[in-house]
Design an enzyme around this catalytic site. Structure first.
Site, PDB file in Angstrom:
ATOM      1  N   SER A   1     -25.243  62.755  20.252  1.00 32.40           N
ATOM      2  CA  SER A   1     -25.824  61.525  21.005  1.00 32.40           C
ATOM      3  C   SER A   1     -26.056  61.928  22.354  1.00 32.40           C
ATOM      4  O   SER A   1     -25.108  62.748  22.848  1.00 32.40           O
ATOM      5  CB  SER A   1     -24.972  60.158  20.723  1.00 32.40           C
ATOM      6  OG  SER A   1     -25.336  59.363  21.829  1.00 32.40           O
TER       7      SER A   1
ATOM      8  N   GLU B   1     -25.545  59.972  24.691  1.00 33.13           N
ATOM      9  CA  GLU B   1     -24.410  59.434  25.303  1.00 33.13           C
ATOM     10  C   GLU B   1     -23.373  60.461  25.854  1.00 33.13           C
ATOM     11  O   GLU B   1     -22.610  59.993  26.671  1.00 33.13           O
ATOM     12  CB  GLU B   1     -23.591  58.356  24.339  1.00 33.13           C
ATOM     13  CG  GLU B   1     -24.148  56.912  24.467  1.00 33.13           C
ATOM     14  CD  GLU B   1     -23.973  56.070  25.595  1.00 33.13           C
ATOM     15  OE1 GLU B   1     -24.650  55.571  26.334  1.00 33.13           O
ATOM     16  OE2 GLU B   1     -22.341  55.986  25.935  1.00 33.13           O
TER      17      GLU B   1
ATOM     18  N   TYR C   1     -17.101  55.608  22.727  1.00 38.67           N
ATOM     19  CA  TYR C   1     -17.804  56.056  21.718  1.00 38.67           C
ATOM     20  C   TYR C   1     -18.541  57.721  22.279  1.00 38.67           C
ATOM     21  O   TYR C   1     -18.563  58.319  21.555  1.00 38.67           O
ATOM     22  CB  TYR C   1     -19.281  55.068  21.819  1.00 38.67           C
ATOM     23  CG  TYR C   1     -20.336  55.922  20.954  1.00 38.67           C
ATOM     24  CD1 TYR C   1     -20.400  55.693  19.492  1.00 38.67           C
ATOM     25  CD2 TYR C   1     -21.449  56.264  21.735  1.00 38.67           C
ATOM     26  CE1 TYR C   1     -21.634  56.053  18.968  1.00 38.67           C
ATOM     27  CE2 TYR C   1     -22.513  56.861  21.161  1.00 38.67           C
ATOM     28  CZ  TYR C   1     -22.592  56.806  19.549  1.00 38.67           C
ATOM     29  OH  TYR C   1     -23.603  57.338  18.928  1.00 38.67           O
TER      30      TYR C   1
HETATM   31  P1  NAP Z   1     -26.196  52.360  12.332  1.00 37.82           P
HETATM   32  O1  NAP Z   1     -27.464  51.816  12.076  1.00 37.82           O
HETATM   33  O2  NAP Z   1     -25.109  51.832  13.282  1.00 37.82           O
HETATM   34  O3  NAP Z   1     -25.569  52.906  11.027  1.00 37.82           O
HETATM   35  C1  NAP Z   1     -24.173  53.756  10.947  1.00 37.82           C
HETATM   36  C2  NAP Z   1     -23.664  53.929   9.557  1.00 37.82           C
HETATM   37  O4  NAP Z   1     -22.534  54.547   9.298  1.00 37.82           O
HETATM   38  C3  NAP Z   1     -23.965  52.647   8.602  1.00 37.82           C
HETATM   39  O5  NAP Z   1     -24.382  53.048   7.528  1.00 37.82           O
HETATM   40  C4  NAP Z   1     -22.104  52.342   8.485  1.00 37.82           C
HETATM   41  O6  NAP Z   1     -22.199  51.681   7.149  1.00 37.82           O
HETATM   42  C5  NAP Z   1     -21.939  53.936   8.235  1.00 37.82           C
HETATM   43  N1  NAP Z   1     -20.482  53.796   8.556  1.00 37.82           N
HETATM   44  C6  NAP Z   1     -19.803  53.402   9.703  1.00 37.82           C
HETATM   45  N2  NAP Z   1     -18.350  53.564   9.438  1.00 37.82           N
HETATM   46  C7  NAP Z   1     -18.220  54.365   8.365  1.00 37.82           C
HETATM   47  C8  NAP Z   1     -17.245  54.818   7.520  1.00 37.82           C
HETATM   48  N3  NAP Z   1     -15.916  54.748   8.094  1.00 37.82           N
HETATM   49  N4  NAP Z   1     -17.348  55.312   6.619  1.00 37.82           N
HETATM   50  C9  NAP Z   1     -18.659  55.576   5.861  1.00 37.82           C
HETATM   51  N5  NAP Z   1     -19.889  54.962   6.483  1.00 37.82           N
HETATM   52  C10 NAP Z   1     -19.430  54.378   7.695  1.00 37.82           C
HETATM   53  O7  NAP Z   1     -26.599  53.917  13.120  1.00 37.82           O
HETATM   54  P2  NAP Z   1     -28.021  54.619  13.385  1.00 37.82           P
HETATM   55  O8  NAP Z   1     -28.697  54.062  14.529  1.00 37.82           O
HETATM   56  O9  NAP Z   1     -28.644  54.729  12.045  1.00 37.82           O
HETATM   57  O10 NAP Z   1     -27.288  56.124  13.932  1.00 37.82           O
HETATM   58  C11 NAP Z   1     -27.120  56.913  12.955  1.00 37.82           C
HETATM   59  C12 NAP Z   1     -26.041  57.985  13.745  1.00 37.82           C
HETATM   60  O11 NAP Z   1     -26.814  58.682  14.550  1.00 37.82           O
HETATM   61  C13 NAP Z   1     -24.751  57.566  14.200  1.00 37.82           C
HETATM   62  O12 NAP Z   1     -23.641  58.361  13.894  1.00 37.82           O
HETATM   63  C14 NAP Z   1     -24.924  57.278  15.559  1.00 37.82           C
HETATM   64  O13 NAP Z   1     -23.798  57.330  16.353  1.00 37.82           O
HETATM   65  C15 NAP Z   1     -25.806  58.555  15.822  1.00 37.82           C
HETATM   66  N6  NAP Z   1     -26.942  58.246  16.910  1.00 37.82           N
HETATM   67  C16 NAP Z   1     -27.737  57.201  16.953  1.00 37.82           C
HETATM   68  C17 NAP Z   1     -28.528  57.152  18.137  1.00 37.82           C
HETATM   69  C18 NAP Z   1     -29.667  55.955  18.045  1.00 37.82           C
HETATM   70  O14 NAP Z   1     -30.160  55.621  19.067  1.00 37.82           O
HETATM   71  N7  NAP Z   1     -29.887  55.150  17.071  1.00 37.82           N
HETATM   72  C19 NAP Z   1     -28.991  58.253  18.864  1.00 37.82           C
HETATM   73  C20 NAP Z   1     -28.006  59.097  18.802  1.00 37.82           C
HETATM   74  C21 NAP Z   1     -26.965  59.279  17.903  1.00 37.82           C
HETATM   75  P3  NAP Z   1     -22.219  50.046   6.938  1.00 37.82           P
HETATM   76  O15 NAP Z   1     -23.555  49.714   6.729  1.00 37.82           O
HETATM   77  O16 NAP Z   1     -20.823  50.070   5.965  1.00 37.82           O
HETATM   78  O17 NAP Z   1     -21.562  49.517   8.437  1.00 37.82           O
HETATM   79  N1  GDD Z   2     -26.774  46.252  23.663  1.00 30.64           N
HETATM   80  C1  GDD Z   2     -26.982  45.792  24.642  1.00 30.64           C
HETATM   81  N2  GDD Z   2     -27.185  44.209  24.764  1.00 30.64           N
HETATM   82  N3  GDD Z   2     -27.355  46.469  25.671  1.00 30.64           N
HETATM   83  C2  GDD Z   2     -27.804  45.812  26.785  1.00 30.64           C
HETATM   84  C3  GDD Z   2     -27.897  44.526  27.110  1.00 30.64           C
HETATM   85  C4  GDD Z   2     -27.609  43.558  25.931  1.00 30.64           C
HETATM   86  O1  GDD Z   2     -27.523  42.293  25.878  1.00 30.64           O
HETATM   87  N4  GDD Z   2     -28.608  44.194  28.379  1.00 30.64           N
HETATM   88  C5  GDD Z   2     -28.538  45.306  28.995  1.00 30.64           C
HETATM   89  N5  GDD Z   2     -28.224  46.524  28.085  1.00 30.64           N
HETATM   90  C6  GDD Z   2     -28.088  47.819  28.371  1.00 30.64           C
HETATM   91  C7  GDD Z   2     -27.047  48.510  28.181  1.00 30.64           C
HETATM   92  O2  GDD Z   2     -25.970  48.369  29.283  1.00 30.64           O
HETATM   93  C8  GDD Z   2     -27.367  49.990  27.958  1.00 30.64           C
HETATM   94  O3  GDD Z   2     -27.454  50.517  29.168  1.00 30.64           O
HETATM   95  C9  GDD Z   2     -28.785  50.054  27.357  1.00 30.64           C
HETATM   96  O4  GDD Z   2     -29.180  48.349  27.499  1.00 30.64           O
HETATM   97  C10 GDD Z   2     -28.967  50.342  25.946  1.00 30.64           C
HETATM   98  O5  GDD Z   2     -28.050  49.524  25.225  1.00 30.64           O
HETATM   99  P1  GDD Z   2     -27.828  49.728  23.767  1.00 30.64           P
HETATM  100  O6  GDD Z   2     -29.261  49.503  23.183  1.00 30.64           O
HETATM  101  O7  GDD Z   2     -26.744  49.033  22.987  1.00 30.64           O
HETATM  102  O8  GDD Z   2     -27.798  51.389  23.461  1.00 30.64           O
HETATM  103  P2  GDD Z   2     -26.922  52.603  24.047  1.00 30.64           P
HETATM  104  O9  GDD Z   2     -27.615  53.313  24.820  1.00 30.64           O
HETATM  105  O10 GDD Z   2     -25.569  51.812  24.585  1.00 30.64           O
HETATM  106  O11 GDD Z   2     -26.382  53.600  22.816  1.00 30.64           O
HETATM  107  C11 GDD Z   2     -27.415  53.833  21.710  1.00 30.64           C
HETATM  108  O12 GDD Z   2     -27.988  55.044  21.873  1.00 30.64           O
HETATM  109  C12 GDD Z   2     -27.185  56.065  22.069  1.00 30.64           C
HETATM  110  C13 GDD Z   2     -27.671  57.314  22.317  1.00 30.64           C
HETATM  111  O13 GDD Z   2     -28.112  57.522  23.615  1.00 30.64           O
HETATM  112  C14 GDD Z   2     -26.808  53.529  20.380  1.00 30.64           C
HETATM  113  O14 GDD Z   2     -27.740  53.695  19.495  1.00 30.64           O
HETATM  114  C15 GDD Z   2     -25.578  54.807  20.203  1.00 30.64           C
HETATM  115  O15 GDD Z   2     -25.226  54.962  18.998  1.00 30.64           O
HETATM  116  C16 GDD Z   2     -26.328  55.989  20.513  1.00 30.64           C
HETATM  117  O16 GDD Z   2     -25.667  57.147  20.761  1.00 30.64           O
END
Ligand code: NAP
Ligand code: GDD
Length: 324
Positions: free
Chosen positions: A124, A126, A148
């Protein structure tokens, strides 16, 4: 011969798009889900009959090993994680168990069952946290700002280490934020699109948010799962930044979302709520995906403006249909 792929985290946003992508490419797709008393599989319900589901948990080494041995995939996509940043401050140990050590459990299973399996690790942006370089690329030093982010740094390095120690074909995809109408409602983009739709449909009068000045490089999840697959088709395993190369503030997202819904200016509806402000913030992310562009021929297709519109329209349609 048909290829088999195993996806951990198939019930999540990315898992559902990746399963669709792999089915379209002729794969047998097996998804690992953890057992719960009520089964909520709404993102993959439309795929039932086409995919197989197997029960396992990242916390449980023996279940991981048994699954890899039973499914015998040629590719594994490790998407499962505790992925919501604020929850990592309230549950830091559990986040480490899932998001950090879970990666080692999976890599150990691969190493013992079949070291030729190709592995994708969901790393990520992050990890860049308090950024030390703009834009961020594969060589930019990590400075995580949440438990995280720290856990993801561990997951990244253990993937690199297993590649170097055991010659595994293990790739770490450093993905910047990617969103869609399937995004969880706790993440800011979906919270905004859902909130705007609620106001539009007369179900709410305000939207409470935290820091509007944070900037993210937001892309579309459907584009990003293709990059995961491309990494595993390459000649050699490597790590790649996946991003659009454009950054926008949360405020930009809010402004466009209200405009798309035809509600005009956002100011009368948006309230800043300190509960959503984080103990340590990642102020700005912007990625340089030149390596993925050159070596994988990957480019994102959906623009920021198209993404906001897609998400708002999907929520307005969903809530509007409900109200009718
Ligand atoms: P998400 O919607 O939160 O999905 C997370 C998945 O992980 C869900 O299927 C959840 O299952 C499963 N899980 C959590 N804990 C588990 C455990 N102990 N054993 C088995 N399964 C488990 O996340 P996403 O947005 O699809 O992201 C996919 C991956 O990419 C994550 O690793 C996230 O950290 C990473 N990532 C995401 C982003 C982004 O912007 N979306 C960016 C960078 C990296 P349940 O349905 O049971 O909760
Ligand atoms: N969730 C949330 N809720 N975020 C808020 C809010 C609110 O009400 N208001 C402002 N924000 C700001 C957060 O402080 C952060 O700076 C930004 O919006 C994005 O927040 P999220 O959408 O929660 O995502 P994230 O950037 O913290 O994390 C996501 O992206 C990562 C990749 O950079 C997640 O998907 C992580 O799993 C992923 O790794």
């Amino acid at each position: 011969m048909q290829k088999t792929a195993l996806i951990t985290g198939i019930t999540g946003q990315d898992g559902s798009y990746l399963a669709e992508f792999l089915l379209d490419h002729g794969y047998r797709v097996v998804g690992m889900t953890r057992r719960t008393s009520t089964e909520v599989h709404e993102r993959i319900e439309h795929l039932f009959g086409k995919i197989e589901i197997i029960s396992g948990d990242l916390l449980d080494q023996s279940s991981m090993q048994a699954i890899v041995a039973e499914v015998r995939p040629v590719e594994i996509y490790n998407l499962a994680a505790q992925s919501f940043v604020p929850a990592s401050w309230t549950q830091p140990v559990l986040t480490g168990e899932f998001t950090a050590l879970g990666v080692t459990r999976l890599l150990e299973a691969v190493r013992h069952v079949d070291a030729s399996i190709r592995v994708y690790q969901a790393s990520s942006s992050e990890m860049f946290g308090k950024v030390t370089e703009v834009p961020q690329r594969e060589s930019t030093p990590f400075y995580p700002r949440s438990p995280y982010g720290v856990a993801k740094v561990y997951g990244h390095w253990i993937t690199v280490n297993y590649r170097e120690s055991y010659d595994l074909f293990a790739c770490s995809g450093i993905l910047f934020n990617h969103e869609s109408p399937r995004r969880g409602k706790e993440f800011v983009t979906r919270k905004i699109s859902d909130g705007v739709a609620r106001i539009k449909c007369g179900l709410a009068t305000e939207l409470r948010l935290g820091n509007l000045e944070a900037q993210r490089d937001w892309g579309f999840a459907g584009d990003y799962v293709e990059a995961m697959w491309l990494m595993l088709q390459a000649e050699r395993p490597d790590d790649y930044v996946i991003a659009t190369g454009r950054t926008h503030s949360v405020r930009d997202f809010v402004r466009i979302a209200f405009e798309v819904a035809g509600l005009g200016a956002y100011e009368p509806y948006v309230t800043i709520d300190p509960r959503f402000v984080r103990p340590a913030e990642v102020d700005m992310l912007i990625g340089d995906a030149a390596k993925a562009r050159e070596r994988l021929q990957w480019t994102p297709k959906v623009s920021f403006e198209e993404l906001v519109e897609m998400m708002v329209r999907a929520d307005v349609d969903r809530l509007g249909a409900h109200a009718r």
